[in-house]
Scaffold this active site. Structure first.
Site, PDB file in Angstrom:
ATOM      1  NE  ARG A 144      11.520  20.283  -5.556  1.00 46.09           N
ATOM      2  CZ  ARG A 144      12.468  20.590  -6.448  1.00 46.09           C
ATOM      3  NH1 ARG A 144      12.758  19.731  -7.427  1.00 46.09           N
ATOM      4  NH2 ARG A 144      13.127  21.732  -6.354  1.00 46.09           N
ATOM      5  CE  LYS A 169       8.107  24.008  -5.355  1.00 45.39           C
ATOM      6  NZ  LYS A 169       8.685  24.249  -4.012  1.00 45.39           N
ATOM      7  CG  HIS A 247       9.770  18.479   1.674  1.00 39.90           C
ATOM      8  ND1 HIS A 247       9.919  18.178   0.338  1.00 39.90           N
ATOM      9  CD2 HIS A 247      10.351  19.705   1.850  1.00 39.90           C
ATOM     10  CE1 HIS A 247      10.532  19.175  -0.279  1.00 39.90           C
ATOM     11  NE2 HIS A 247      10.814  20.112   0.616  1.00 39.90           N
ATOM     12  NE  ARG A 250      13.977  19.274  -2.142  1.00 39.45           N
ATOM     13  CZ  ARG A 250      14.606  19.195  -3.305  1.00 39.45           C
ATOM     14  NH1 ARG A 250      14.984  18.011  -3.765  1.00 39.45           N
ATOM     15  NH2 ARG A 250      14.890  20.271  -4.010  1.00 39.45           N
ATOM     16  CG  HIS A 281      17.523  23.910  -4.571  1.00 38.21           C
ATOM     17  ND1 HIS A 281      18.392  23.869  -3.500  1.00 38.21           N
ATOM     18  CD2 HIS A 281      16.372  23.335  -4.132  1.00 38.21           C
ATOM     19  CE1 HIS A 281      17.799  23.292  -2.463  1.00 38.21           C
ATOM     20  NE2 HIS A 281      16.574  22.960  -2.832  1.00 38.21           N
ATOM     21  CE1 TYR A 290      17.294  22.198   3.465  1.00 38.77           C
ATOM     22  CE2 TYR A 290      18.302  22.826   1.387  1.00 38.77           C
ATOM     23  CZ  TYR A 290      17.284  22.209   2.082  1.00 38.77           C
ATOM     24  OH  TYR A 290      16.257  21.604   1.406  1.00 38.77           O
TER      25      TYR A 290
END
Length: 313
Positions: A144, A169, A247, A250, A281, A290
């Site tokens: 990130r 995050k 982003h 990523r 994650h 994804y």
């Protein structure tokens, strides 16, 4: 200072003292209070909260719902002290966030972006080096942007090629291993950075020429600028246009890793927790997203399911 503004500051300080960061909540609540001041409102009403929450036009309903939730939490707290306060009903603005389909950069586009970033002009030449290295690092690690700009020098092991991510995050730390070619690029950047900035004002790995930490906002601005220069964003008046985001690099990393595994016949079900950990994650279903978001991945996953199981002799 208005009574409503004083209450908002007290509310934010109380929650921050309890350990909440509230960066976005604080910004939104300050904006709501400014709106209330312009409207001449001395207390929170449902109508006031709705009119503020439904800005700006043209965004997802989930954005409006999120804005209203900020005011609702504040109103719940304030209603104990100010009986005039109206608490907007829960679910008044229903909205489910729909994730934007990721843009998958080609290898050529990544090269163009990094090359254009390297040509960003500055007095001592550090700006171009900083952003070319930064964008390249995001592309090859899937980190990130907030994690990249938060790297301190001590977080980057240039001998072992290990990055320590401490300000994530979701508050979790992790180690990110990089390829030796990436380690060499980072080491070269560090040498040039130290040659140009002799007395940095921050312990950050990525610096501006003034010696300050590069911010995520500055990174996104410069990315938008080079995206326009290489033709990935159409020019618009006074802005750098709309188009693929930083982003999305990523997303590209995750998608390309999964595609490589599927094409090589690797057991994705077994390997995907490793990718989820590498990306930071919290839940593996965030990584599985994804597969749904990218048609080629979904097709490969479907083929894998349709393939008859091999029977062991």
């Amino acid at each position: 200072m208005s009574t409503l503004r004083q209450a908002a500051e007290q509310y934010l300080q109380l929650r921050r003292d309890l350990g909440c960061k509230l960066r976005e909540t604080g910004r939104l609540l300050e904006d709501f209070v400014a709106f209330a001041d312009r409207e001449g409102a001395s207390h929170v009403t449902t109508d006031l909260a709705l009119r503020w929450a439904q800005q700006p036009a043209g965004v997802q309903p989930a954005t409006w719902a999120s804005r209203l939730r900020v005011v609702r939490r504040f109103a719940l707290w304030l209603s104990a002290a100010d009986r005039r306060t109206e608490v907007p009903p829960a679910g008044l603005l229903p909205g489910r966030y729909v994730r934007r389909r990721p843009y998958i950069y080609s290898d050529a586009e990544i090269k163009d972006l990094v090359r254009a970033a390297g040509q960003l002009a500055s007095a001592a030449g550090l700006r171009g080096r900083t952003y070319a290295t930064l964008f390249g690092l995001v592309a090859v690690t899937g980190m990130r942007i907030s994690e990249v700009v938060a790297l301190d020098r001590e977080d980057v092991d240039l001998d072992e090629g290990i990055l320590r991510i401490r300000r994530t995050k979701f508050g979790k730390s992790r180690l990110v291993a990089v390829h030796d070619s990436t380690r060499q690029v980072l080491a070269e950047y560090a040498r040039e950075r130290d040659r140009i900035v002799r007395r940095p004002a921050a312990p950050a790995f990525f610096l501006s020429e003034g010696g300050d930490r590069v911010t995520a906002c500055a990174a996104r601005y410069n990315f938008a600028k080079v995206s326009r220069e290489v033709g990935l964003r159409a020019p618009t008046a006074g802005r750098h246009g709309r188009g693929p985001r930083l982003h999305d690099m990523r997303h590209r990393f995750a998608v390309c890793t999964l595609l490589r595994w599927y094409r090589a016949g690797i057991d994705v079900e077994r390997e995907i927790p490793k990718l989820a950990t590498y990306l930071g994650h919290v839940h593996v279903n965030e990584t599985y997203w994804y597969v749904e978001a990218v048609p080629e991945l979904l097709e490969l996953a479907a083929r894998r399911l349709e393939r008859p199981e091999e029977v062991e002799p």
